[in-house]
Design an enzyme around this catalytic site. Structure first.
Site, PDB file in Angstrom:
ATOM      1  N   ASP A  13       0.576  -0.629   0.001  1.00  0.00           N
ATOM      2  CA  ASP A  13       0.022   0.442  -0.203  1.00  0.00           C
ATOM      3  C   ASP A  13       0.836   1.146  -0.201  1.00  0.00           C
ATOM      4  O   ASP A  13       2.181   0.837  -0.092  1.00  0.00           O
ATOM      5  CB  ASP A  13      -0.717  -0.483   1.540  1.00  0.00           C
ATOM      6  CG  ASP A  13      -1.838   1.092   1.065  1.00  0.00           C
ATOM      7  OD1 ASP A  13      -2.201   1.254   0.412  1.00  0.00           O
ATOM      8  OD2 ASP A  13      -2.359   2.057   2.369  1.00  0.00           O
ATOM      9  N   SER A  14       0.360   2.207  -0.264  1.00  0.00           N
ATOM     10  CA  SER A  14       0.645   4.075  -0.334  1.00  0.00           C
ATOM     11  C   SER A  14       1.587   3.934   1.386  1.00  0.00           C
ATOM     12  O   SER A  14       2.603   4.875   1.232  1.00  0.00           O
ATOM     13  CB  SER A  14      -0.090   5.281  -0.673  1.00  0.00           C
ATOM     14  OG  SER A  14      -0.663   5.039   0.162  1.00  0.00           O
ATOM     15  N   TYR A  45      -0.909   8.422  -2.452  1.00  0.00           N
ATOM     16  CA  TYR A  45      -1.334   8.235  -3.898  1.00  0.00           C
ATOM     17  C   TYR A  45      -2.145   8.642  -4.589  1.00  0.00           C
ATOM     18  O   TYR A  45      -2.126   8.953  -5.275  1.00  0.00           O
ATOM     19  CB  TYR A  45      -1.001   6.502  -4.234  1.00  0.00           C
ATOM     20  CG  TYR A  45       0.275   5.914  -3.557  1.00  0.00           C
ATOM     21  CD1 TYR A  45       1.689   6.451  -3.590  1.00  0.00           C
ATOM     22  CD2 TYR A  45       0.043   4.314  -4.570  1.00  0.00           C
ATOM     23  CE1 TYR A  45       2.499   5.477  -3.633  1.00  0.00           C
ATOM     24  CE2 TYR A  45       0.998   3.687  -4.487  1.00  0.00           C
ATOM     25  CZ  TYR A  45       2.398   3.821  -3.993  1.00  0.00           C
ATOM     26  OH  TYR A  45       3.776   3.642  -3.650  1.00  0.00           O
ATOM     27  N   GLY A  46      -2.935   9.285  -4.304  1.00  0.00           N
ATOM     28  CA  GLY A  46      -4.609   9.507  -4.242  1.00  0.00           C
ATOM     29  C   GLY A  46      -4.478  10.428  -5.003  1.00  0.00           C
ATOM     30  O   GLY A  46      -4.969  10.503  -6.333  1.00  0.00           O
ATOM     31  N   CYS A  76      -4.736  -1.382  -1.799  1.00  0.00           N
ATOM     32  CA  CYS A  76      -4.441  -0.051  -1.510  1.00  0.00           C
ATOM     33  C   CYS A  76      -5.881   0.032  -3.012  1.00  0.00           C
ATOM     34  O   CYS A  76      -5.531  -0.648  -4.202  1.00  0.00           O
ATOM     35  CB  CYS A  76      -3.761   0.109  -2.440  1.00  0.00           C
ATOM     36  SG  CYS A  76      -3.062   2.676  -2.511  1.00  0.00           S
ATOM     37  N   THR A  78      -6.565   2.327  -4.901  1.00  0.00           N
ATOM     38  CA  THR A  78      -5.294   3.792  -5.548  1.00  0.00           C
ATOM     39  C   THR A  78      -5.275   2.649  -6.701  1.00  0.00           C
ATOM     40  O   THR A  78      -4.946   2.928  -7.719  1.00  0.00           O
ATOM     41  CB  THR A  78      -4.865   4.459  -4.793  1.00  0.00           C
ATOM     42  OG1 THR A  78      -6.105   5.531  -4.021  1.00  0.00           O
ATOM     43  CG2 THR A  78      -4.408   5.619  -5.835  1.00  0.00           C
ATOM     44  N   GLU A 155      -2.349   8.377   8.954  1.00  0.00           N
ATOM     45  CA  GLU A 155      -0.623   7.960   9.173  1.00  0.00           C
ATOM     46  C   GLU A 155       0.252   8.256  10.031  1.00  0.00           C
ATOM     47  O   GLU A 155       0.930   7.811  10.273  1.00  0.00           O
ATOM     48  CB  GLU A 155      -0.311   8.615   7.533  1.00  0.00           C
ATOM     49  CG  GLU A 155      -0.580   7.725   6.272  1.00  0.00           C
ATOM     50  CD  GLU A 155       0.125   6.725   5.738  1.00  0.00           C
ATOM     51  OE1 GLU A 155       1.253   6.701   6.276  1.00  0.00           O
ATOM     52  OE2 GLU A 155      -0.684   5.438   5.976  1.00  0.00           O
ATOM     53  N   CYS A 187     -11.321   3.045  -0.247  1.00  0.00           N
ATOM     54  CA  CYS A 187      -9.539   3.296   0.123  1.00  0.00           C
ATOM     55  C   CYS A 187      -9.609   2.700   1.724  1.00  0.00           C
ATOM     56  O   CYS A 187      -9.528   2.331   2.843  1.00  0.00           O
ATOM     57  CB  CYS A 187      -9.175   4.657   0.520  1.00  0.00           C
ATOM     58  SG  CYS A 187      -7.581   5.366   1.134  1.00  0.00           S
ATOM     59  N   HIS A 189      -7.284   3.422   4.314  1.00  0.00           N
ATOM     60  CA  HIS A 189      -6.728   3.559   4.900  1.00  0.00           C
ATOM     61  C   HIS A 189      -8.209   4.306   5.952  1.00  0.00           C
ATOM     62  O   HIS A 189      -7.867   4.089   7.272  1.00  0.00           O
ATOM     63  CB  HIS A 189      -6.496   4.924   5.239  1.00  0.00           C
ATOM     64  CG  HIS A 189      -5.238   5.055   4.803  1.00  0.00           C
ATOM     65  ND1 HIS A 189      -4.103   4.403   3.503  1.00  0.00           N
ATOM     66  CD2 HIS A 189      -4.149   5.120   5.389  1.00  0.00           C
ATOM     67  CE1 HIS A 189      -3.223   4.629   3.628  1.00  0.00           C
ATOM     68  NE2 HIS A 189      -2.329   5.367   4.291  1.00  0.00           N
TER      69      HIS A 189
HETATM   70  N1  DGL Z   1      -4.644   2.990   0.580  1.00  0.00           N
HETATM   71  C1  DGL Z   1      -4.657   3.873  -0.368  1.00  0.00           C
HETATM   72  C2  DGL Z   1      -6.732   3.166  -1.382  1.00  0.00           C
HETATM   73  O1  DGL Z   1      -6.567   2.538  -0.951  1.00  0.00           O
HETATM   74  C3  DGL Z   1      -4.460   5.500  -1.199  1.00  0.00           C
HETATM   75  C4  DGL Z   1      -4.486   6.354   0.492  1.00  0.00           C
HETATM   76  C5  DGL Z   1      -2.840   7.331  -0.741  1.00  0.00           C
HETATM   77  O2  DGL Z   1      -1.964   6.795  -0.822  1.00  0.00           O
HETATM   78  O3  DGL Z   1      -4.182   8.121  -0.979  1.00  0.00           O
HETATM   79  O4  DGL Z   1      -6.687   3.778  -1.456  1.00  0.00           O
END
Ligand code: DGL
Length: 285
Positions: A13-14, A45-46, A76, A78, A155, A187, A189
């Site tokens: 994941d990011s 990453y988004g 992830c 994204t 985070e 997402c 997170h």
């Molecule tokens: N956890 C990630 C997801 O499921 C992305 C979070 C990010 O880095 O923007 O999309």
């Protein structure tokens, strides 16, 4: 060396989001060892261009393959939106489990026919989301929202603070006004703030976390490939982060419910990752 039943599951994941998926995998497959890669130096990453997320995902995949991963879980949404198709084409020797917003189960269960989806901008832009909507959202109205800043709060381990609540309220109130009865967490997170989401939406709105379904799918693919570790417990967990090992180590008990050895890695450009030798074990944290 080809993948063996005692090889680890690779998860990436990011940042810490994929730990919500890893936690579900640990519950279903306690005998499996796993290696987790959190690309915290590049988070989030988004808002990044799809092409860049694809390059990161490819390089991380190569790194996980060097650690002998037998299957890779792209934990992830994204990265799945940006890179899953490409990863499957470039690495045909390994199976990938990807994530997509759980619109299908939401569409099956909604009573009001109105469903909210929370995800990052890249996830909403990707062809994967468009295809999920086309296949599964027939007869259902979807209300989409991003949650700017939420990934960063998670985070930091800020799962209950004022900033986190404000971000969630801004994303959820407009949906609640539309009479949604289901919210999809698109997402990885976001499941860490389910208690706060539930406080905001109330008990009549169902919150869907796809992690258990992703863990089951991982199990099915391992079974189909003859790659299940016969051990029934004791799988070893190893974490790699491109961010700060000590901060991640201190968040692990909260987010994952267990500790693990952790090693720092460094990006060389966008196409190579190397270990720096900086590592912690749970007792040093
Ligand atoms: N956890 C990630 C997801 O499921 C992305 C979070 C990010 O880095 O923007 O999309």
């Amino acid at each position: 060396m080809s993948a063996q039943p005692n090889s680890p599951i690779g998860v990436f994941d990011s940042g810490v989001g994929g730990l919500s998926v890893l936690r579900a995998i640990r519950r279903v497959l306690p005998g499996e060892s796993a290696i987790y890669f959190g690309d915290q130096i590049h988070i989030p990453y988004g808002p990044r261009p799809m092409e860049q997320i694809r390059r990161y995902s490819e390089t991380i995949t190569k790194f996980l393959l060097r650690q002998q991963a037998k299957i890779i879980v792209v934990a992830c949404n994204t990265a799945s939106a940006a890179a899953l198709k490409d990863l499957r084409a470039h690495f045909p020797e390994i199976q990938f489990v990807g994530m997509e917003p759980a619109v299908k189960p939401a569409a099956e269960r909604t009573q009001t026919g109105r469903v909210g989806v929370l995800a990052t901008p890249a996830t909403f832009q990707g062809a994967l989301y468009a295809s999920v909507v086309e296949r599964f959202a027939t007869g259902v109205e979807l209300f989409q929202n991003t949650c700017p800043g939420l990934v960063q709060q998670v985070e930091l381990g800020n799962l209950e603070g004022k900033e986190t609540r404000q971000i969630l309220e801004s994303a959820l109130y407009p949906m609640l006004e539309k009479n949604i009865d289901t919210v999809v967490l698109g997402c990885t997170h976001y499941p860490f703030v389910i208690p706060m989401i539930e406080q905001i939406v109330g008990e009549n709105v169902r919150v869907i976390d796809p992690a258990p379904a992703v863990a089951k799918q991982t199990q099915r693919l391992l079974e189909a490939g003859g790659l299940v570790n016969p051990a029934s417990a004791g799988g070893v967990l190893t974490l790699f982060t491109s961010g700060d090992v000590k901060s991640l180590q201190s968040l692990l008990p909260v987010l994952l419910g267990e500790s693990a050895d952790m090693t720092h890695v460094e990006w060389i450009g966008e196409t190579h990752i190397q270990q720096t030798g900086d590592s912690t074990t749970p007792t040093q944290a």
